[in-house]
Design a protein around this motif. Structure first.
Motif, mmCIF file in Angstrom:
data_model
loop_
_atom_site.group_PDB
_atom_site.id
_atom_site.type_symbol
_atom_site.label_atom_id
_atom_site.label_comp_id
_atom_site.label_asym_id
_atom_site.label_seq_id
_atom_site.Cartn_x
_atom_site.Cartn_y
_atom_site.Cartn_z
ATOM 1 N N ASN A 16 0.803 -1.225 0.000
ATOM 2 C CA ASN A 16 0.000 0.000 0.000
ATOM 3 C C ASN A 16 0.836 1.275 0.000
ATOM 4 N N LEU A 17 2.001 1.206 -0.639
ATOM 5 C CA LEU A 17 2.894 2.358 -0.664
ATOM 6 C C LEU A 17 3.394 2.638 -2.078
ATOM 7 N N PHE A 18 3.593 3.908 -2.363
ATOM 8 C CA PHE A 18 4.338 4.328 -3.552
ATOM 9 C C PHE A 18 5.761 4.627 -3.103
ATOM 10 N N LEU A 19 6.717 4.467 -4.002
ATOM 11 C CA LEU A 19 8.106 4.798 -3.722
ATOM 12 C C LEU A 19 8.579 5.820 -4.741
ATOM 13 N N ILE A 20 9.253 6.866 -4.258
ATOM 14 C CA ILE A 20 9.866 7.865 -5.133
ATOM 15 C C ILE A 20 11.357 7.899 -4.845
ATOM 16 N N ARG A 21 12.154 7.737 -5.908
ATOM 17 C CA ARG A 21 13.592 7.990 -5.854
ATOM 18 C C ARG A 21 13.838 9.228 -6.697
ATOM 19 N N THR A 22 14.507 10.193 -6.122
ATOM 20 C CA THR A 22 14.742 11.449 -6.832
ATOM 21 C C THR A 22 15.953 11.332 -7.755
ATOM 22 N N SER A 23 15.974 12.224 -8.748
ATOM 23 C CA SER A 23 17.137 12.325 -9.620
ATOM 24 C C SER A 23 18.237 13.073 -8.877
ATOM 25 N N LYS A 24 19.414 13.141 -9.456
ATOM 26 C CA LYS A 24 20.547 13.797 -8.799
ATOM 27 C C LYS A 24 20.371 15.302 -8.714
ATOM 28 N N GLU A 25 19.422 15.872 -9.454
ATOM 29 C CA GLU A 25 19.224 17.318 -9.471
ATOM 30 C C GLU A 25 18.539 17.862 -8.221
ATOM 31 N N ILE A 26 17.993 16.982 -7.391
ATOM 32 C CA ILE A 26 17.290 17.444 -6.187
ATOM 33 C C ILE A 26 17.561 16.480 -5.035
ATOM 34 N N SER A 27 17.660 17.018 -3.875
ATOM 35 C CA SER A 27 17.864 16.213 -2.676
ATOM 36 C C SER A 27 16.547 15.551 -2.272
ATOM 37 N N THR A 28 16.633 14.282 -1.942
ATOM 38 C CA THR A 28 15.459 13.571 -1.433
ATOM 39 C C THR A 28 14.949 14.248 -0.163
ATOM 40 N N PHE A 29 15.875 14.719 0.660
ATOM 41 C CA PHE A 29 15.496 15.369 1.915
ATOM 42 C C PHE A 29 14.751 16.679 1.651
ATOM 43 N N PHE A 30 15.174 17.400 0.612
ATOM 44 C CA PHE A 30 14.474 18.634 0.246
ATOM 45 C C PHE A 30 13.054 18.316 -0.206
ATOM 46 N N LEU A 31 12.907 17.299 -1.055
ATOM 47 C CA LEU A 31 11.575 16.926 -1.543
ATOM 48 C C LEU A 31 10.701 16.445 -0.386
ATOM 49 N N TYR A 32 11.278 15.685 0.523
ATOM 50 C CA TYR A 32 10.528 15.239 1.696
ATOM 51 C C TYR A 32 10.066 16.444 2.515
ATOM 52 N N ALA A 33 10.957 17.405 2.727
ATOM 53 C CA ALA A 33 10.599 18.617 3.477
ATOM 54 C C ALA A 33 9.491 19.377 2.757
ATOM 55 N N TYR A 34 9.546 19.427 1.431
ATOM 56 C CA TYR A 34 8.477 20.093 0.665
ATOM 57 C C TYR A 34 7.139 19.378 0.911
ATOM 58 N N PHE A 35 7.137 18.049 0.819
ATOM 59 C CA PHE A 35 5.902 17.295 1.043
ATOM 60 C C PHE A 35 5.342 17.523 2.448
ATOM 61 N N GLN A 36 6.200 17.786 3.421
ATOM 62 C CA GLN A 36 5.766 18.026 4.789
ATOM 63 C C GLN A 36 5.333 19.476 5.020
ATOM 64 N N SER A 37 5.636 20.369 4.078
ATOM 65 C CA SER A 37 5.310 21.781 4.234
ATOM 66 C C SER A 37 3.837 22.061 3.961
ATOM 67 N N PHE A 38 3.393 23.253 4.312
ATOM 68 C CA PHE A 38 2.020 23.675 4.061
ATOM 69 C C PHE A 38 1.662 23.503 2.583
ATOM 70 N N TYR A 39 2.516 24.027 1.691
ATOM 71 C CA TYR A 39 2.222 23.963 0.263
ATOM 72 C C TYR A 39 2.274 22.533 -0.262
ATOM 73 N N GLY A 40 3.232 21.764 0.204
ATOM 74 C CA GLY A 40 3.332 20.383 -0.232
ATOM 75 C C GLY A 40 2.136 19.546 0.182
ATOM 76 N N LYS A 41 1.647 19.756 1.404
ATOM 77 C CA LYS A 41 0.479 19.007 1.872
ATOM 78 C C LYS A 41 -0.778 19.407 1.117
ATOM 79 N N LYS A 42 -0.883 20.666 0.765
ATOM 80 C CA LYS A 42 -2.075 21.123 0.035
ATOM 81 C C LYS A 42 -2.021 20.698 -1.430
ATOM 82 N N LYS A 43 -0.828 20.598 -1.982
ATOM 83 C CA LYS A 43 -0.696 20.315 -3.414
ATOM 84 C C LYS A 43 -0.787 18.838 -3.745
ATOM 85 N N HIS A 44 -0.218 17.958 -2.937
ATOM 86 C CA HIS A 44 -0.258 16.541 -3.289
ATOM 87 C C HIS A 44 -1.442 15.926 -2.617
#
Length: 166
Positions: A138-166
């Motif tokens: 019951n999970l999706f997995l995302i591996r990021t490309s080298k152009e972006i940090s996985t930690f940055f994308l995770y932080a975005y998903f946890q942010s106000f805008y990330g939670k509202k957008k996804h």
């Protein structure tokens, strides 16, 4: 007090969805703010997007994969494990054959995992466990490309805008 949104039919075709929750005014405001900036689309930073079912049909998966309660070759990460941050007690395992069969959903640590059912959309950062790990059903997995940090994308998903957008 009733809240409503007015949407053009062309917008429905563009986003390819028409569920009412997606068009709440607060979500539309976030969408406008994000689109008003000069941003890259998330898809351009994803190297891998997969799930358990990318490995085959329900029937073939059932014939190759059995969940085990006792330690075996590989650990199968589930939402419950991520929620509890418990990766050794009360967990599920799979055989080496099943792990190799599930080659499209191997987990190495450092990936973003997104819940598909229950708390759909909840985001987790997979820890490195130093053992073979396979993605749960019951999970999706995302591996990021080298152009972006996985930690940055995770932080975005946890942010106000990330939670509202996804």
């Amino acid at each position: 007090m009733a809240v409503w949104s007015e949407i053009n039919v062309s917008s429905l075709a563009e986003v390819r969805r028409f569920d009412a929750d997606f068009f709440k005014p607060e979500y539309l405001n976030v969408d406008r703010k994000i689109k008003s900036g000069n941003f890259e689309k998330l898809g351009s930073f994803i190297a891998t997007l997969t799930d358990y079912h990318a490995n085959g049909s329900y029937e073939t998966l059932k014939s190759h994969v059995s969940l085990l309660d006792n330690p075996d070759f590989a650990y199968m990460v589930r939402t419950a494990d991520l929620e509890e941050e418990q990766f050794s007690e009360g967990v599920k395992y799979i055989s080496e054959h099943a792990y190799e069969y599930l080659s499209k959903s191997k987990v190495f640590g450092g990936e973003i995992l997104i819940n598909k059912i229950g708390s759909a959309g909840k985001v987790y950062l997979m820890p490195e466990l130093n053992r073979p790990v396979s993605l749960g059903m019951n999970l999706f997995l995302i591996r990021t490309s080298k152009e972006i940090s996985t930690f940055f994308l995770y932080a975005y998903f946890q942010s106000f805008y990330g939670k509202k957008k996804h």
